[in-house]
Scaffold this active site. Sequence first.
Site, mmCIF file in Angstrom:
data_model
loop_
_atom_site.group_PDB
_atom_site.id
_atom_site.type_symbol
_atom_site.label_atom_id
_atom_site.label_comp_id
_atom_site.label_asym_id
_atom_site.label_seq_id
_atom_site.Cartn_x
_atom_site.Cartn_y
_atom_site.Cartn_z
ATOM 1 N N ASP A 1 -14.682 49.025 -12.223
ATOM 2 C CA ASP A 1 -15.554 47.841 -12.089
ATOM 3 C C ASP A 1 -16.251 47.951 -10.738
ATOM 4 O O ASP A 1 -15.946 48.856 -9.954
ATOM 5 C CB ASP A 1 -14.730 46.547 -12.171
ATOM 6 N N GLU B 1 -1.622 53.395 -15.695
ATOM 7 C CA GLU B 1 -2.020 54.451 -14.761
ATOM 8 C C GLU B 1 -1.086 55.661 -14.827
ATOM 9 O O GLU B 1 -1.469 56.751 -14.401
ATOM 10 C CB GLU B 1 -2.112 53.881 -13.337
HETATM 11 N N1 ADE Z 1 -8.718 47.682 -8.799
HETATM 12 C C1 ADE Z 1 -9.713 47.901 -9.672
HETATM 13 N N2 ADE Z 1 -10.713 47.016 -9.495
HETATM 14 C C2 ADE Z 1 -10.322 46.203 -8.493
HETATM 15 C C3 ADE Z 1 -10.908 45.084 -7.860
HETATM 16 N N3 ADE Z 1 -12.109 44.626 -8.221
HETATM 17 N N4 ADE Z 1 -10.225 44.479 -6.863
HETATM 18 C C4 ADE Z 1 -9.010 44.939 -6.497
HETATM 19 N N5 ADE Z 1 -8.407 45.993 -7.061
HETATM 20 C C5 ADE Z 1 -9.058 46.620 -8.048
#
Ligand code: ADE
Length: 230
Positions: free
Chosen positions: A197, A13
């Site tokens: 996601d 990041e």
């Molecule tokens: N950061 C990116 N995706 C995530 C997720 N599914 N749960 C927690 N933190 C995240």
Amino acid sequence: MSKIAIMGAMPEEIAPLLEKVENVKKVDYANNSYYEATYKGKELVIAYSKIGKVFSTLTAAMLIEKFGCTKLLFSGVAGAINPELHIGDLIIADKLCQHDLDITIFGHAHGFVPEGAVFVETDTALRDVAKSVASKNELKVIEGTIATGDQFVASNDRKAFISSTFEADALEMEGASVAVVCDALNVPFFVLRAISDTANDDAGMDFDEFMVGSAKISANFILDMVENIE
Ligand code: ADE
């Protein structure tokens, strides 16, 4: 002039930031590395905290108390809850909450502890800078609630709970703890996340595939903001 902290949770990041900034000086402190740097005449301190609320609390506090940062920008990735958010899309937090903070057995709301608040709001002036950068670059950003917890969410049930309890648009693992630190120390702060996601049963695989690309989208946007922060 502001001394601007830019933090992420993971190396990926902040790597895109470190590639572009100048005069980088690494300082090791409290089991972490901090990168003092400049970018377009602005003074920066960049760090990744490691994942989760505890490590991000420590790093945010050090950026402010040890390194003297007067504004803090968080850049990283998140899981989407709002169906309008797709992989690679950007969300700016207008407020953040801790979805895993639970003393409801004593009659309190989810995310609440005495002398705290369920939601902490981000700085409106920094959000305005983000919106003007977005419109200049013809990028869509959604402004909404980000829920933070010490768990990678890869479950439709948990996602539905966070959505209905907090009306959250996205979730991640550091924003709300950084918000608590900055709010307590009166430091204006901003949280930007690009979607990696959708926190569903496939989230682990999607995260592995899209995290690096989405982290870069977020970091590049943050650097565009820096030159417009006084
Ligand atoms: N950061 C990116 N995706 C995530 C997720 N599914 N749960 C927690 N933190 C995240």
